[in-house]
Each structure stands twice: as C-alpha cells, then as structure tokens.
Design a protein around this motif. Structure first.
Motif, PDB file in Angstrom:
ATOM      1  N   ASP A   1     -10.620   0.608  -2.678  1.00 31.54           N
ATOM      2  CA  ASP A   1      -9.825   0.469  -1.474  1.00 31.54           C
ATOM      3  C   ASP A   1     -10.275  -0.767  -0.709  1.00 31.54           C
ATOM      4  O   ASP A   1     -11.329  -1.343  -0.971  1.00 31.54           O
ATOM      5  CB  ASP A   1      -9.985   1.693  -0.562  1.00 31.54           C
ATOM      6  CG  ASP A   1      -9.508   2.970  -1.232  1.00 31.54           C
ATOM      7  OD1 ASP A   1      -8.647   2.869  -2.107  1.00 31.54           O
ATOM      8  OD2 ASP A   1     -10.013   4.050  -0.869  1.00 31.54           O
TER       9      ASP A   1
ATOM     10  N   TYR B   1      -3.418  -5.078  -1.628  1.00 28.88           N
ATOM     11  CA  TYR B   1      -4.591  -4.202  -1.588  1.00 28.88           C
ATOM     12  C   TYR B   1      -4.185  -2.855  -1.012  1.00 28.88           C
ATOM     13  O   TYR B   1      -3.200  -2.724  -0.286  1.00 28.88           O
ATOM     14  CB  TYR B   1      -5.723  -4.828  -0.776  1.00 28.88           C
ATOM     15  CG  TYR B   1      -5.369  -5.227   0.638  1.00 28.88           C
ATOM     16  CD1 TYR B   1      -5.476  -4.326   1.708  1.00 28.88           C
ATOM     17  CD2 TYR B   1      -4.941  -6.520   0.919  1.00 28.88           C
ATOM     18  CE1 TYR B   1      -5.161  -4.706   2.995  1.00 28.88           C
ATOM     19  CE2 TYR B   1      -4.612  -6.912   2.206  1.00 28.88           C
ATOM     20  CZ  TYR B   1      -4.730  -6.000   3.247  1.00 28.88           C
ATOM     21  OH  TYR B   1      -4.411  -6.374   4.531  1.00 28.88           O
ATOM     22  N   SER B   2      -4.965  -1.828  -1.375  1.00 30.83           N
ATOM     23  CA  SER B   2      -4.691  -0.472  -0.896  1.00 30.83           C
ATOM     24  C   SER B   2      -5.620  -0.139   0.268  1.00 30.83           C
ATOM     25  O   SER B   2      -6.738  -0.643   0.365  1.00 30.83           O
ATOM     26  CB  SER B   2      -4.892   0.545  -2.024  1.00 30.83           C
ATOM     27  OG  SER B   2      -6.247   0.588  -2.417  1.00 30.83           O
TER      28      SER B   2
ATOM     29  N   LEU C   1      -1.111   1.186  -5.052  1.00 30.53           N
ATOM     30  CA  LEU C   1      -0.128   0.241  -4.524  1.00 30.53           C
ATOM     31  C   LEU C   1       1.216   0.500  -5.176  1.00 30.53           C
ATOM     32  O   LEU C   1       1.287   0.917  -6.340  1.00 30.53           O
ATOM     33  CB  LEU C   1      -0.533  -1.206  -4.842  1.00 30.53           C
ATOM     34  CG  LEU C   1      -1.658  -1.846  -4.040  1.00 30.53           C
ATOM     35  CD1 LEU C   1      -2.033  -3.187  -4.673  1.00 30.53           C
ATOM     36  CD2 LEU C   1      -1.249  -2.056  -2.610  1.00 30.53           C
TER      37      LEU C   1
ATOM     38  N   ASP D   1       0.827  -1.193   0.000  1.00 30.51           N
ATOM     39  CA  ASP D   1       0.000   0.000   0.000  1.00 30.51           C
ATOM     40  C   ASP D   1       0.870   1.255   0.000  1.00 30.51           C
ATOM     41  O   ASP D   1       1.907   1.307   0.669  1.00 30.51           O
ATOM     42  CB  ASP D   1      -0.895  -0.014   1.248  1.00 30.51           C
ATOM     43  CG  ASP D   1      -1.718   1.253   1.393  1.00 30.51           C
ATOM     44  OD1 ASP D   1      -1.685   1.858   2.481  1.00 30.51           O
ATOM     45  OD2 ASP D   1      -2.376   1.641   0.413  1.00 30.51           O
TER      46      ASP D   1
ATOM     47  N   GLY E   1      -5.998   6.152  -0.315  1.00 28.97           N
ATOM     48  CA  GLY E   1      -6.292   4.848  -0.897  1.00 28.97           C
ATOM     49  C   GLY E   1      -6.282   4.858  -2.408  1.00 28.97           C
ATOM     50  O   GLY E   1      -6.203   5.896  -3.055  1.00 28.97           O
TER      51      GLY E   1
ATOM     52  N   ASN F   1      -5.540   5.564   4.068  1.00 28.97           N
ATOM     53  CA  ASN F   1      -4.740   5.869   5.248  1.00 28.97           C
ATOM     54  C   ASN F   1      -5.140   7.157   5.957  1.00 28.97           C
ATOM     55  O   ASN F   1      -4.927   7.311   7.153  1.00 28.97           O
ATOM     56  CB  ASN F   1      -3.255   5.961   4.870  1.00 28.97           C
ATOM     57  CG  ASN F   1      -2.771   4.696   4.181  1.00 28.97           C
ATOM     58  OD1 ASN F   1      -2.422   4.712   3.013  1.00 28.97           O
ATOM     59  ND2 ASN F   1      -2.778   3.578   4.904  1.00 28.97           N
TER      60      ASN F   1
END
Length: 271
Positions: free
Chosen positions: A218, A250-251, A159, A150, A156, A254
């Motif tokens: 996301d 996966y993202s 990657l 990530d 989000g 944050n």
C-alpha cells in the motif's frame, strides 16, 4: 527520412530516423535496434503513413531473419517526442518464410481514411511467397490505458485499471481472439522497468475493460509505493502483440482493519 542497417552488431540490425528541417543535419534523431543477433532488423524500411490517425507520420521496419527467418515487422508511431519502442509487432506464420523481406505503406486500401501497411514473406511455401495487408484505423491497434485508480473502501492492495480495446479485439470467429496481458513494474531504475505479468483478461469485443489488480504494498497519500502498469494485446491465432502506453498508480488503505477482541480467560471450578 528512415534508413536501415541490417548488418549492425552481428546482424541484429538497426534503423535510423533523421528529422527534416530548414537546417537538417546528419545525426540520427531516433535509433531503433533489433531484438536478437541474425534478425536482420532494418533489411527493409518505409514510411507507414499515419496508421493511427494522430496527425504524425509513422514508420515500418522489417526483420526478415528473426527466429530462424520466421521474420517480423515493426511499426513505430510518430509523435512530438517519438521513441524507439515498437508500438505494433507483426510476426510471420512459420520459420523460413522471410516475413518482413519487404515492408511499405499500402495507401488506404479500404477507403476508411486511414493508411494501411503491407509486408512481404518471399519464402512462404517453398518460395511461393505471400503478402500481408494490415489496416490502419481510428481505434488504436494497441490498447490504451486510461487510468489506474485505487479501489475505494478497502484495506489497500488493489487498483482498478481501465483500458480501451485494440482494434484487433474482434469476434472470435473473425480473427481467433485476443487476450490482454497486464504487467506491473516497480519504478524504473538505470536498467529500466522490471515487468512481471499479474493478470490476463480475455478479449470479448468490449469497448473498454476494467481489471482489479493487486499491488505488493500500500501507499500513503504521497504515493510512496507507486507501481507502473502496461497492457499487451496478444493475438490467440498469430501471437502478434500490440502494447499500450504506461501508467502509474498506487493503492491506499482506505479503512482500518477490524479490531480483534482481547483474549479473556475464565477460571472454571473443578469438581
């Protein structure tokens, strides 16, 4: 041992590997199938030695009829759990040259400790013929995906993919250049992966590459929107391809999106 059956299914062709053992049986342990009808996949088969130096013997299969007898040769890496997906694909220079008419290990022609392979094209230049040697190497012929992480401190959707170069990623003047195609798929279903191309990275003779790749959705911390990725090295001069392993990632979202100030209306006095 490996056996070819180039007439299988309208000359699509097949190759069969039978594992040895103290009680060897007559059931094929790995079955490889050609790409299209009239490919004559399996017209020539051979051990390839251990071209990638991983401790497992590899095999090479010719398909002389591929694409109007342009021809192809395929290398399959051995392993503790060998699969039937080609790890290296080599394609002839032009139609009607019968590339892959004969394929074989070539020993270690450059003395680097890694076996090399040879493929013949009997129809080249009005049946003059040609033979092509491909060198094995410590650096994998296919790119290697190292991680899919990530992108930190974002909202989000992205990657970072890190991968190691192909041995054929050499200076432009030596081979004509390499491009890396990055593909993304949702988790596989009964029909397998659903690959779409999402980015291209120009090979510049780096040992490693990092690419920021967009994801459609996301994920939560559980990885509920996991995606799968692979990298394909494509020769700009010959069109040969070398495909990586597959990794998932996966993202995460944050950080929260910025707050939007509420709309405020002020009445203005009218004159």
């Amino acid at each position: 041992m490996i056996l070819g059956a180039n007439g299988y299914s309208s000359y699509t062709g097949r190759a069969y590997i039978y594992f040895g053992g103290s009680a060897m049986n007559n059931s094929a342990d790995v079955i490889m199938t050609g790409e299209t009808g009239n490919s004559h996949f399996g017209n020539s088969v051979s051990s390839a030695g251990d071209v990638n130096g991983d401790g497992y013997s590899d095999v090479i299969v010719g398909a002389t009829g591929y694409s109007s007898n342009t021809g192809r040769a395929y290398i399959y890496f051995g392993g503790a759990s060998m699969n039937n997906t080609a790890d290296v694909t080599m394609t002839g220079d032009a139609t009607s040259i019968d590339f892959g008419r004969s394929v074989s290990t070539a020993g270690d022609v450059n003395g680097d400790g890694y076996p090399d392979v040879i493929a013949g094209a009997s129809g080249y230049s009005s049946n003059t013929g040609r033979a092509y040697i491909y060198l094995g190497s410590a650096i994998s012929v296919k790119p290697i995906l190292i991680n899919a992480k990530d992108v930190p401190n974002d909202q989000g959707g992205y990657l970072n993919l890190k991968f190691a170069r192909s041995i054929y990623d050499v200076p432009l003047s030596e081979m004509g250049g390499i491009n890396y195609q990055i593909d993304r798929s949702v988790p596989p279903n009964i029909n397998g992966y659903q690959w779409i191309s999402v980015a291209t990275v120009l090979g510049t003779y780096n040992s490693f590459y990092t690419a920021e790749i967009h994801t459609a959705y996301d994920s939560g911390t559980s990885g509920n929107n996991t995606y799968f990725f692979r990298v394909t090295a494509v020769s700009s001069s010959t069109g040969n391809i070398w495909r990586s392993n597959i990794l998932s990632g996966y993202s995460l979202d944050n950080i929260a999106p910025p707050l939007v100030s509420p709309l405020q209306l002020h009445q203005q006095a009218q004159m």
